[in-house]
Enzyme design. Structure first.
Site, mmCIF file in Angstrom:
data_model
loop_
_atom_site.group_PDB
_atom_site.id
_atom_site.type_symbol
_atom_site.label_atom_id
_atom_site.label_comp_id
_atom_site.label_asym_id
_atom_site.label_seq_id
_atom_site.Cartn_x
_atom_site.Cartn_y
_atom_site.Cartn_z
ATOM 1 N N ASP A 152 -3.055 2.702 16.850
ATOM 2 C CA ASP A 152 -2.795 2.165 15.507
ATOM 3 C C ASP A 152 -2.758 3.272 14.451
ATOM 4 O OD1 ASP A 152 -2.259 0.018 13.675
ATOM 5 O OD2 ASP A 152 -4.347 0.064 13.024
ATOM 6 N N TYR A 171 0.864 -1.183 0.000
ATOM 7 C CA TYR A 171 0.000 0.000 0.000
ATOM 8 C C TYR A 171 0.901 1.234 0.000
ATOM 9 C CZ TYR A 171 0.993 0.098 5.055
ATOM 10 O OH TYR A 171 1.617 0.115 6.276
ATOM 11 N N ASN A 177 -4.264 0.813 5.810
ATOM 12 C CA ASN A 177 -5.257 0.065 5.036
ATOM 13 C C ASN A 177 -6.685 0.219 5.544
ATOM 14 O OD1 ASN A 177 -3.621 -1.265 2.952
ATOM 15 N ND2 ASN A 177 -2.672 -2.319 4.682
#
Length: 295
Positions: A248, A49, A253
């Site tokens: 996080d 990604y 994603n």
């Protein structure tokens, strides 16, 4: 979903809310990342990604906005085994960040020592096939046997491969931290088969820790992630000396389901319901892992 004309994706909230929960003094966001800036730290050719820049200035601004004091920066898979972006962010933190590296299995002892000097305190082994190619377990074990004193291993996998991971985890000679609890199906509740299997893993070794993180990834019911709260609270209470927490951010994603970081913080008192538990989750436990010299 957010992506620009060059295909770079944005997976983080542009204006996260201020949480109603106030973290205790010294609180650590013990799982976050940086992306780039790409002009200085290009992505790996193997990256799955390609996000927009989300560098240390953004991370530290979010830290302050959410009421945290420190960060543990985990090497993002888009940067491969070049930990320069993570090391740069640690260096710019004024001592308020430590890191988790991703390393080539052939890394030298001198290179490991240099990572330690740069603030790294763990290595991460990623077994998500959609993010990395061919995780070499034997070579990972060799690296784990050469880590600097006090380091640990972070492992990222999904619940459906827990059984096949057991022999590998059992063989790791240092403390182990499991990312996102091995991604159990929280809709099954605290007594569901995947949560029970994870408890069995925790019972197998007293030095296996976990991150009670990512309701946005694990709870398909959506914000406010009630299934996550119900399933994870008993785990935090039963293993309260072996659990840490993190945002996080910038949520790799998650561009199609971007969480509000303020709401993520407000999950904390739902899974750690007393001040004593909150202090263990956010201060005592991460400091034992990443700043033990301060104890």
């Amino acid at each position: 979903m957010s992506a620009n004309s060059q295909g770079r994706i944005t997976s983080w909230h542009g204006s996260p809310s201020k949480p109603t929960f106030t973290p205790p003094p010294g609180a650590v966001d013990a799982h976050c990342h940086v992306f780039g800036p790409q002009a200085s730290f290009p992505f790996s050719p193997k990256a799955k990604y390609h996000p927009e820049d989300a560098g240390p200035d953004m991370l530290f601004a979010l830290r302050d906005h959410l009421g945290f004091d420190r960060n543990v920066i985990v090497q993002a898979s888009c940067h491969g085994t070049d930990n320069s972006a993570t090391l740069d962010a640690i260096a710019k933190s004024n001592g308020k960040a430590r890191g988790v590296a991703v390393v080539d299995p052939d890394i030298s002892d001198a290179e490991l020592a240099a990572l330690h000097d740069g603030g790294i305190r763990a290595v991460r082994f990623n077994f998500l096939k959609r993010l990395v190619d061919n995780a070499p377990k034997d070579k990972f074990l060799e690296v784990a046997g050469r880590l600097p004193a006090g380091w640990h291993v972070v492992i990222y996998f999904e619940a459906d491969i827990l059984d096949e991971m057991r022999a590998f985890i059992d063989a790791i000679p240092v403390r182990v931290v499991i990312d996102h609890m091995g991604r159990p199906d929280v809709s099954q509740g605290p007594d569901g088969p995947e949560m029970k299997a994870f408890r069995t893993l925790l019972e197998s070794r007293p030095d296996i820790w976990f991150k009670a993180t990512c309701p946005d990834r694990l709870d398909e019911s959506g914000d406010p992630w009630n299934d996550f709260a119900t399933a994870v609270r008993p785990l935090v209470e039963d293993y309260q000396d072996r659990v840490i927490w993190g945002t996080d951010w910038p949520h790799p994603n998650m561009q199609s389901n971007i969480p509000d970081d303020g709401h993520l913080v407000d999950m904390i008192p739902r899974i750690a319901v007393t001040e004593a538990l909150q202090r263990k989750l956010l201060v005592d436990n991460p400091v034992r892992l990443y700043w033990p010299e301060t104890l």
